[in-house]
Motif scaffolding. Structure first.
Motif, PDB file in Angstrom:
ATOM      1  N   LYS A 126    -101.709  66.182  25.555  1.00 10.21           N
ATOM      2  CA  LYS A 126    -101.472  65.841  24.151  1.00 10.21           C
ATOM      3  C   LYS A 126    -100.689  64.532  24.032  1.00 10.21           C
ATOM      4  O   LYS A 126    -100.823  63.805  23.042  1.00 10.21           O
ATOM      5  N   ALA A 127     -99.822  64.263  25.038  1.00  7.67           N
ATOM      6  CA  ALA A 127     -98.960  63.085  24.977  1.00  7.67           C
ATOM      7  C   ALA A 127     -98.514  62.725  26.389  1.00  7.67           C
ATOM      8  O   ALA A 127     -98.705  63.494  27.339  1.00  7.67           O
ATOM      9  N   ALA A 128     -97.904  61.566  26.505  1.00  5.06           N
ATOM     10  CA  ALA A 128     -97.304  61.167  27.786  1.00  5.06           C
ATOM     11  C   ALA A 128     -96.074  60.324  27.491  1.00  5.06           C
ATOM     12  O   ALA A 128     -96.043  59.570  26.507  1.00  5.06           O
ATOM     13  N   MET A 129     -95.075  60.481  28.331  1.00  2.00           N
ATOM     14  CA  MET A 129     -93.886  59.631  28.272  1.00  2.00           C
ATOM     15  C   MET A 129     -93.945  58.770  29.523  1.00  2.00           C
ATOM     16  O   MET A 129     -93.758  59.269  30.642  1.00  2.00           O
ATOM     17  N   ILE A 130     -94.246  57.497  29.344  1.00  2.86           N
ATOM     18  CA  ILE A 130     -94.442  56.612  30.494  1.00  2.86           C
ATOM     19  C   ILE A 130     -93.820  55.244  30.220  1.00  2.86           C
ATOM     20  O   ILE A 130     -93.368  54.965  29.107  1.00  2.86           O
ATOM     21  N   ASP A 131     -93.789  54.408  31.251  1.00  2.52           N
ATOM     22  CA  ASP A 131     -93.254  53.061  31.074  1.00  2.52           C
ATOM     23  C   ASP A 131     -94.253  52.216  30.290  1.00  2.52           C
ATOM     24  O   ASP A 131     -95.469  52.414  30.383  1.00  2.52           O
ATOM     25  N   TYR A 132     -93.712  51.260  29.526  1.00  2.00           N
ATOM     26  CA  TYR A 132     -94.568  50.453  28.660  1.00  2.00           C
ATOM     27  C   TYR A 132     -95.543  49.597  29.460  1.00  2.00           C
ATOM     28  O   TYR A 132     -96.677  49.372  29.023  1.00  2.00           O
ATOM     29  N   THR A 133     -95.130  49.135  30.638  1.00  2.00           N
ATOM     30  CA  THR A 133     -96.005  48.273  31.440  1.00  2.00           C
ATOM     31  C   THR A 133     -97.320  48.991  31.742  1.00  2.00           C
ATOM     32  O   THR A 133     -98.399  48.383  31.678  1.00  2.00           O
ATOM     33  N   THR A 134     -97.255  50.283  32.050  1.00  2.00           N
ATOM     34  CA  THR A 134     -98.466  51.058  32.327  1.00  2.00           C
ATOM     35  C   THR A 134     -99.265  51.301  31.054  1.00  2.00           C
ATOM     36  O   THR A 134    -100.505  51.243  31.052  1.00  2.00           O
ATOM     37  N   ALA A 135     -98.555  51.586  29.973  1.00  2.00           N
ATOM     38  CA  ALA A 135     -99.236  51.926  28.713  1.00  2.00           C
ATOM     39  C   ALA A 135     -99.848  50.699  28.022  1.00  2.00           C
ATOM     40  O   ALA A 135    -100.822  50.841  27.271  1.00  2.00           O
ATOM     41  N   LYS A 136     -99.305  49.538  28.265  1.00  2.00           N
ATOM     42  CA  LYS A 136     -99.647  48.329  27.504  1.00  2.00           C
ATOM     43  C   LYS A 136    -101.146  48.059  27.383  1.00  2.00           C
ATOM     44  O   LYS A 136    -101.648  47.877  26.255  1.00  2.00           O
ATOM     45  N   PRO A 137    -101.931  48.007  28.485  1.00  2.00           N
ATOM     46  CA  PRO A 137    -103.355  47.680  28.307  1.00  2.00           C
ATOM     47  C   PRO A 137    -104.107  48.707  27.471  1.00  2.00           C
ATOM     48  O   PRO A 137    -105.033  48.347  26.728  1.00  2.00           O
ATOM     49  N   HIS A 138    -103.693  49.963  27.537  1.00  2.00           N
ATOM     50  CA  HIS A 138    -104.369  51.014  26.775  1.00  2.00           C
ATOM     51  C   HIS A 138    -103.967  50.965  25.299  1.00  2.00           C
ATOM     52  O   HIS A 138    -104.774  51.301  24.426  1.00  2.00           O
ATOM     53  N   ILE A 139    -102.738  50.535  25.038  1.00  2.00           N
ATOM     54  CA  ILE A 139    -102.305  50.335  23.650  1.00  2.00           C
ATOM     55  C   ILE A 139    -103.050  49.140  23.052  1.00  2.00           C
ATOM     56  O   ILE A 139    -103.560  49.197  21.927  1.00  2.00           O
ATOM     57  N   GLN A 140    -103.136  48.061  23.842  1.00  2.00           N
ATOM     58  CA  GLN A 140    -103.797  46.854  23.359  1.00  2.00           C
ATOM     59  C   GLN A 140    -105.292  47.080  23.129  1.00  2.00           C
ATOM     60  O   GLN A 140    -105.890  46.476  22.227  1.00  2.00           O
ATOM     61  N   SER A 141    -105.895  47.959  23.922  1.00  2.00           N
ATOM     62  CA  SER A 141    -107.331  48.245  23.760  1.00  2.00           C
ATOM     63  C   SER A 141    -107.593  49.177  22.586  1.00  2.00           C
ATOM     64  O   SER A 141    -108.745  49.367  22.178  1.00  2.00           O
ATOM     65  N   GLY A 142    -106.510  49.783  22.041  1.00  2.00           N
ATOM     66  CA  GLY A 142    -106.656  50.679  20.911  1.00  2.00           C
ATOM     67  C   GLY A 142    -106.900  52.124  21.286  1.00  2.00           C
ATOM     68  O   GLY A 142    -107.086  52.978  20.412  1.00  2.00           O
ATOM     69  N   ARG A 143    -106.864  52.441  22.583  1.00  2.00           N
ATOM     70  CA  ARG A 143    -107.153  53.825  23.007  1.00  2.00           C
ATOM     71  C   ARG A 143    -105.915  54.721  22.960  1.00  2.00           C
ATOM     72  O   ARG A 143    -106.030  55.936  22.842  1.00  2.00           O
ATOM     73  N   LEU A 184     -88.454  37.748  32.948  1.00  2.00           N
ATOM     74  CA  LEU A 184     -88.163  39.181  32.941  1.00  2.00           C
ATOM     75  C   LEU A 184     -88.922  39.907  31.834  1.00  2.00           C
ATOM     76  O   LEU A 184     -89.479  40.985  32.054  1.00  2.00           O
ATOM     77  N   VAL A 185     -88.951  39.313  30.640  1.00  2.00           N
ATOM     78  CA  VAL A 185     -89.673  39.930  29.527  1.00  2.00           C
ATOM     79  C   VAL A 185     -91.171  40.001  29.844  1.00  2.00           C
ATOM     80  O   VAL A 185     -91.837  41.013  29.573  1.00  2.00           O
ATOM     81  N   GLU A 186     -91.702  38.950  30.451  1.00  2.00           N
ATOM     82  CA  GLU A 186     -93.118  38.957  30.828  1.00  2.00           C
ATOM     83  C   GLU A 186     -93.407  40.032  31.870  1.00  2.00           C
ATOM     84  O   GLU A 186     -94.518  40.564  31.945  1.00  2.00           O
ATOM     85  N   ALA A 187     -92.393  40.358  32.688  1.00  2.00           N
ATOM     86  CA  ALA A 187     -92.547  41.410  33.696  1.00  2.00           C
ATOM     87  C   ALA A 187     -92.375  42.809  33.097  1.00  2.00           C
ATOM     88  O   ALA A 187     -92.581  43.810  33.787  1.00  2.00           O
ATOM     89  N   GLY A 188     -91.972  42.867  31.813  1.00  2.00           N
ATOM     90  CA  GLY A 188     -91.843  44.154  31.140  1.00  2.00           C
ATOM     91  C   GLY A 188     -90.439  44.710  31.064  1.00  2.00           C
ATOM     92  O   GLY A 188     -90.243  45.893  30.784  1.00  2.00           O
ATOM     93  N   SER A 189     -89.431  43.849  31.285  1.00  2.00           N
ATOM     94  CA  SER A 189     -88.039  44.315  31.271  1.00  2.00           C
ATOM     95  C   SER A 189     -87.188  43.435  30.366  1.00  2.00           C
ATOM     96  O   SER A 189     -87.417  42.228  30.269  1.00  2.00           O
ATOM     97  N   ASP A 190     -86.180  44.056  29.731  1.00  2.00           N
ATOM     98  CA  ASP A 190     -85.258  43.318  28.876  1.00  2.00           C
ATOM     99  C   ASP A 190     -84.004  42.939  29.650  1.00  2.00           C
ATOM    100  O   ASP A 190     -83.332  43.836  30.193  1.00  2.00           O
ATOM    101  N   PRO A 191     -83.636  41.650  29.712  1.00  2.00           N
ATOM    102  CA  PRO A 191     -82.368  41.268  30.342  1.00  2.00           C
ATOM    103  C   PRO A 191     -81.207  41.974  29.641  1.00  2.00           C
ATOM    104  O   PRO A 191     -81.185  42.065  28.414  1.00  2.00           O
TER     105      PRO A 191
END
Length: 330
Positions: A206-223, A291-298
């Motif tokens: 139903k859901a997943a709690m994951i890091d944004y770096t992994t989720a990003k392409p699937h969010i961007q694709s709209g899935r 760092l932001v491009e790598a998915g992390s906030d300084p």
């Protein structure tokens, strides 16, 4: 007079002996560093911790005047790297990442943890915050946190949610959400965020709690739809996704972070010198962009603030782990 000379001579001999055992004690920070410094990243090459370590290590070495060499000794969720730092001489030539789990939740999860983060390491500064997100399939029709909570409460059976494994920051973030909202959710453990995302996309969760770096392409694709991020503030990595607190769960906060640590007993002048250099690195616009491009906030901090974070999160995760019955024992 003779007695006084004897005391002075004895004191000098003791100081010399201490300096011989730990050269850094003799030189303070004036001549430090005089050789390369080892940096334990705590995770294998190619992962987020390794990438962040390498982004930071080069400019840190430039500011200190000696190379900072990344070592990928890894395992046990970063605990092996922290243990390597804790057991190194406190001479300023060993540092490494203490990831939040290895410094906080591991105290409760691992009764045989070979170090005590409250006694065996010196915090220097937090380095980055890593955004975690609660995601659902876009096809579910759930568009925000409030509708997710309502759907979970209305469901005759508990929602299942996936994470990279038991005791991970994502697992604890999910359990905190359950505790603060009263929803019923069953945890499904995977060996990494990617398998959890794959099963979520396949309709098995139903859901997943994951890091944004992994989720990003699937969010961007709209899935996938990101309902909220777990930190106390919106990440600059994902500014369009509200915090879970903003989205309908006031007071919710769970952070995943990396901090720089050195062995307990490292002389304060050396700690201060490393902190000053690291703080400048983390405030450098070019480094921040990487760092932001790598998915992390300084996230530079004082050593005291990092120490307080460790103590606070040990207490918080201990209660959460015990209340939820989380265990690494199989």
């Amino acid at each position: 007079m003779g007695t006084r000379r004897h005391i002075l001579l004895s004191s000098a001999l003791v100081a010399a002996a201490l300096a011989a055992g730990h050269p850094a004690l003799a030189q303070g920070a004036g001549d430090y560093p005089s050789r390369p410094i080892k940096f334990y990243a705590g995770f294998p090459p190619g992962g987020v911790a390794d990438i962040v370590a390498r982004i930071v290590a080069q400019p840190l070495g430039d500011r200190l005047g000696q190379p900072v060499v990344v070592d990928n000794r890894s395992g046990a969720g970063g605990a092996i790297g922290v243990d390597a730092v804790a057991k190194s001489p406190p001479d300023g030539y060993t540092m490494g990442f203490g990831v939040s789990g290895a410094l906080t939740s591991s105290v409760t999860l691992n009764p045989k943890l070979p170090y005590d983060p409250r006694k065996d390491i010196e915090p220097v500064s937090t380095v980055v915050m890593n955004p975690l997100v609660l995601v659902v399939p876009t096809a579910s029709g759930i568009k925000d946190m409030k509708s997710f909570i309502a759907a979970a409460k209305a469901s005759p059976t508990p929602f299942n949610y996936g994470t990279p494994g038991p005791g991970t920051a994502m697992n604890l973030a999910g359990e905190l959400l359950k505790e603060q909202t009263g929803i019923r959710m069953d945890h499904v453990a995977y060996k990494g965020s990617s398998p959890a995302a794959t099963d979520l996309l396949g309709g098995h969760l139903k859901a997943a709690m994951i890091d944004y770096t992994t989720a990003k392409p699937h969010i961007q694709s709209g899935r996938l739809t990101a309902l909220g991020q777990t930190g106390s503030e919106r990440s600059s990595v994902v500014p369009d996704v509200p915090t879970i607190a903003e989205a309908g769960v006031p007071g919710y906060e769970f952070n995943s972070w990396f901090g720089l640590v050195m062995p307990a007993g490292t002389p304060k002048p050396i700690l201060d010198k490393v902190h000053t250099a690291l703080d400048a690195v983390l405030r450098d616009p070019a480094v921040r962009k990487q760092l932001v491009e790598a998915g992390s906030d300084p996230a530079p901090s004082t050593p005291a603030a990092m120490r307080q974070r460790i103590d606070r999160e040990i207490a918080m995760t201990s209660k959460l782990i015990k209340d939820a019955g989380i265990s690494l024992q199989r």
